[in-house]
Design an enzyme around this catalytic site. Structure first.
Site, PDB file in Angstrom:
ATOM      1  N   ARG A   1       5.204 -11.451  -9.348  1.00 44.25           N
ATOM      2  CA  ARG A   1       4.824 -10.405 -10.293  1.00 44.25           C
ATOM      3  C   ARG A   1       5.999  -9.990 -11.149  1.00 44.25           C
ATOM      4  NH1 ARG A   1       2.065  -6.172  -7.283  1.00 44.25           N
ATOM      5  NH2 ARG A   1       0.407  -7.650  -7.722  1.00 44.25           N
ATOM      6  N   TYR A   2       7.149  -9.837 -10.525  1.00 42.76           N
ATOM      7  CA  TYR A   2       8.345  -9.398 -11.237  1.00 42.76           C
ATOM      8  C   TYR A   2       9.110 -10.624 -11.706  1.00 42.76           C
ATOM      9  CZ  TYR A   2       7.580  -4.811  -9.003  1.00 42.76           C
ATOM     10  OH  TYR A   2       7.073  -3.609  -8.587  1.00 42.76           O
TER      11      TYR A   2
ATOM     12  N   ARG B   1      11.844 -12.073  -8.689  1.00 39.46           N
ATOM     13  CA  ARG B   1      11.646 -12.036  -7.234  1.00 39.46           C
ATOM     14  C   ARG B   1      10.184 -12.266  -6.879  1.00 39.46           C
ATOM     15  NH1 ARG B   1      12.213  -7.379  -9.741  1.00 39.46           N
ATOM     16  NH2 ARG B   1      11.483  -5.369  -8.958  1.00 39.46           N
TER      17      ARG B   1
ATOM     18  N   CYS C   1       0.541  -9.769  13.283  1.00 40.24           N
ATOM     19  CA  CYS C   1       1.449  -8.642  13.478  1.00 40.24           C
ATOM     20  C   CYS C   1       1.294  -8.190  14.924  1.00 40.24           C
ATOM     21  CB  CYS C   1       1.055  -7.460  12.596  1.00 40.24           C
ATOM     22  SG  CYS C   1       0.959  -7.886  10.849  1.00 40.24           S
TER      23      CYS C   1
ATOM     24  N   CYS D   1      -1.768  -2.087  11.958  1.00 40.48           N
ATOM     25  CA  CYS D   1      -1.713  -0.711  11.476  1.00 40.48           C
ATOM     26  C   CYS D   1      -3.022  -0.389  10.789  1.00 40.48           C
ATOM     27  CB  CYS D   1      -0.564  -0.541  10.481  1.00 40.48           C
ATOM     28  SG  CYS D   1       0.970  -1.257  11.107  1.00 40.48           S
TER      29      CYS D   1
ATOM     30  N   CYS E   1      -3.101  -0.482   6.969  1.00 35.84           N
ATOM     31  CA  CYS E   1      -2.565  -1.677   6.311  1.00 35.84           C
ATOM     32  C   CYS E   1      -3.263  -1.970   4.981  1.00 35.84           C
ATOM     33  CB  CYS E   1      -2.715  -2.891   7.233  1.00 35.84           C
ATOM     34  SG  CYS E   1      -1.991  -4.378   6.509  1.00 35.84           S
TER      35      CYS E   1
ATOM     36  N   ARG F   1      -3.066  -4.874   3.569  1.00 36.91           N
ATOM     37  CA  ARG F   1      -3.506  -6.268   3.568  1.00 36.91           C
ATOM     38  C   ARG F   1      -4.533  -6.526   4.668  1.00 36.91           C
ATOM     39  NH1 ARG F   1       2.191  -7.933   2.809  1.00 36.91           N
ATOM     40  NH2 ARG F   1       2.537  -7.548   0.608  1.00 36.91           N
TER      41      ARG F   1
ATOM     42  N   ASP G   1      -2.138   3.362  -0.869  1.00 39.99           N
ATOM     43  CA  ASP G   1      -2.844   2.763  -1.998  1.00 39.99           C
ATOM     44  C   ASP G   1      -4.360   2.805  -1.848  1.00 39.99           C
ATOM     45  OD1 ASP G   1      -3.663   0.442  -0.642  1.00 39.99           O
ATOM     46  OD2 ASP G   1      -1.590  -0.269  -0.752  1.00 39.99           O
TER      47      ASP G   1
ATOM     48  N   ASP H   1       2.232   2.082  -6.187  1.00 35.76           N
ATOM     49  CA  ASP H   1       2.055   0.694  -6.582  1.00 35.76           C
ATOM     50  C   ASP H   1       0.864   0.676  -7.535  1.00 35.76           C
ATOM     51  OD1 ASP H   1       2.615  -2.080  -6.493  1.00 35.76           O
ATOM     52  OD2 ASP H   1       3.102  -1.910  -4.362  1.00 35.76           O
TER      53      ASP H   1
ATOM     54  N   LYS I   1       5.576  -1.381  -8.728  1.00 32.79           N
ATOM     55  CA  LYS I   1       5.946  -0.066  -8.208  1.00 32.79           C
ATOM     56  C   LYS I   1       6.386   0.857  -9.340  1.00 32.79           C
ATOM     57  CE  LYS I   1       7.289  -2.243  -3.914  1.00 32.79           C
ATOM     58  NZ  LYS I   1       6.976  -3.620  -4.358  1.00 32.79           N
TER      59      LYS I   1
END
Ligand SMILES: *Cc1c(COP(=O)(O)O)cnc(C)c1O
Ligand code: SF4
Length: 383
Positions: free
Chosen positions: A127-128, A131, A140, A144, A147, A149, A308, A345, A352
């Protein structure tokens, strides 16, 4: 004149190990401290959870209705941080299903950060300009509940296969503008040391790659994963940055302290990315205490993320004012090192976006009218 050097490390002593729930009281130390044991004994069913906590009817119902969409998985270590009687315990809110998850608000988004849209090859979000995010697994130690994702994490069918890993590495290799790789997941520490070392060595061999980061919550949910041999392995690939995700001071235990110490002693720079969560850390006092503990663990608070617009996490979202209030309560009132950047975000892939309390009160030509952290007015005049 001679000085007496005081060498006792009293800071570690300020961090406590959690008391173990009764069902693991007789587990030998060597098992409890072993990440493979912790991983194997993860709590995935209500039967086991009932032995650890006084589970509420709401949690029982939410588990029954949610576990097909998003698994429950909790390491015994993380479960030992929970209050067994308080359903609003911040550790419990982050890892035990709640009714709120079943509700998809009309404004919720399926891919809130537009990560699929910016995916040139599966497993890479670019996206950037300089990076990328690189997904290396979908597992994981603890799932969580907040989360972002959720759609991907815990779903074995979407796991990054060897072919996908190679395609991701080939993409990074071919794109000379990339200088920073965020190794992500799931949790990249769910990969074996061997697979991780393979990824790091491949990236380090690329002349255009300057830095990489491991985005991992293992320091919080499975600190035993940071073994001496893992930390030693990282030394070969410096500079290695570790980005972790502590959300509450209760997560700052002696185990977490030791895991951070191993990484810091091995030369890693550790940053924290907190997610602002209603009922967990939407209180300046809690965030300040967390950030002070993190600094003692050699972890620098880096971001606070506004929760988000992912599906089924609307019960965790706070007003944006809450984030601004928290930054305002930190800036000036405590060490600048303890003040992270609060960001939203941009939904759909904006990246961000920093949100600041307003310290600029006005401008008259060359005169800037400012206020300081206490609210006092100051004027700065440009030449
Ligand atoms: C967060 C993020 C990064 C890293 O952002 P920094 O501000 O450099 O920490 C890179 N790519 C994507 C897609 C991200 O979401
Ligand atoms: S560790 Fe990260 S990726 Fe894994 S469930 Fe938690 S928030 Fe999601």
């Amino acid at each position: 004149m001679a000085y007496e050097i005081v060498t006792k490390n009293t800071v570690r002593d300020r961090f406590k190990s959690p008391a173990r729930p009764a069902i693991w009281a007789d587990t030998p130390e060597k098992d409890w401290n072993n990440w493979v044991w912790q991983q194997q004994k993860r709590i995935k069913s209500m039967d086991v959870l009932e032995k650890v906590l006084n589970v509420t009817q709401e949690e029982r119902d939410a588990f029954a209705q949610s576990h097909e969409m998003f698994n429950m998985g909790i390491t015994p270590y993380y479960a030992s941080l929970m209050d067994k009687d308080d359903p609003n315990c911040p550790i419990r809110l982050q890892s035990v299903p709640k009714k709120g998850e079943l509700f998809v608000a009309p404004i919720d988004l399926e891919d809130p950060l537009g990560e699929e849209k910016d995916m040139p090859v599966p497993g890479i979000t670019h996206r950037y300009p300089d990076r990328v995010l690189f997904y290396t697994t979908h597992n994981c130690p603890v799932y969580c509940r907040h989360c972002t994702r959720k759609r991907k994490v815990s779903d074995p069918s979407s796991a990054a296969q060897t072919r996908q890993l190679e395609e991701g590495l080939a993409y990074i290799e071919a794109h000379k503008e990339i200088r920073d790789v965020v190794i992500s997941g799931g949790d990249p520490l769910s990969n074996s040391d061997e697979r991780l070392e393979y990824i790091l060595s491949r990236l380090r061999a690329m002349d255009h790659i300057e830095v990489f980061r491991l985005g991992t919550r293992n320091l919080v949910t499975l600190p035993q994963r940071i073994t001496d041999s893992f930390a030693q392995m990282l030394r070969k690939y410096h500079p290695v940055f570790v980005h972790t995700h502590f959300n509450h001071p209760k997560e700052c235990t002696q185990e977490a302290f030791d895991a951070c110490a191993k990484l810091a002693d091995a030369g890693c720079v550790i940053h924290n990315q907190m997610v602002l969560l209603k009922g967990v850390n939407d209180d300046p006092k809690i965030v300040k205490e967390l950030n002070h503990k993190l600094l003692m663990m050699r972890v620098r608070p880096y971001y606070i993320f506004q929760c988000d617009m992912a599906q089924g996490i609307s019960h965790f979202r706070t007003p944006v004012e809450k984030g601004i209030e928290i930054i305002q309560a930190l800036r000036g009132w405590t060490s600048g090192m303890a003040v992270p950047q609060y960001v939203i975000d941009g939904p759909g892939g904006g990246g961000k976006i920093p949100i600041f309390p307003n310290y600029i009160q006005g401008r008259e030509g060359k005169k800037w009218i400012l206020r300081n952290y206490k609210g006092d007015r100051y004027e700065y005049i440009e030449p």
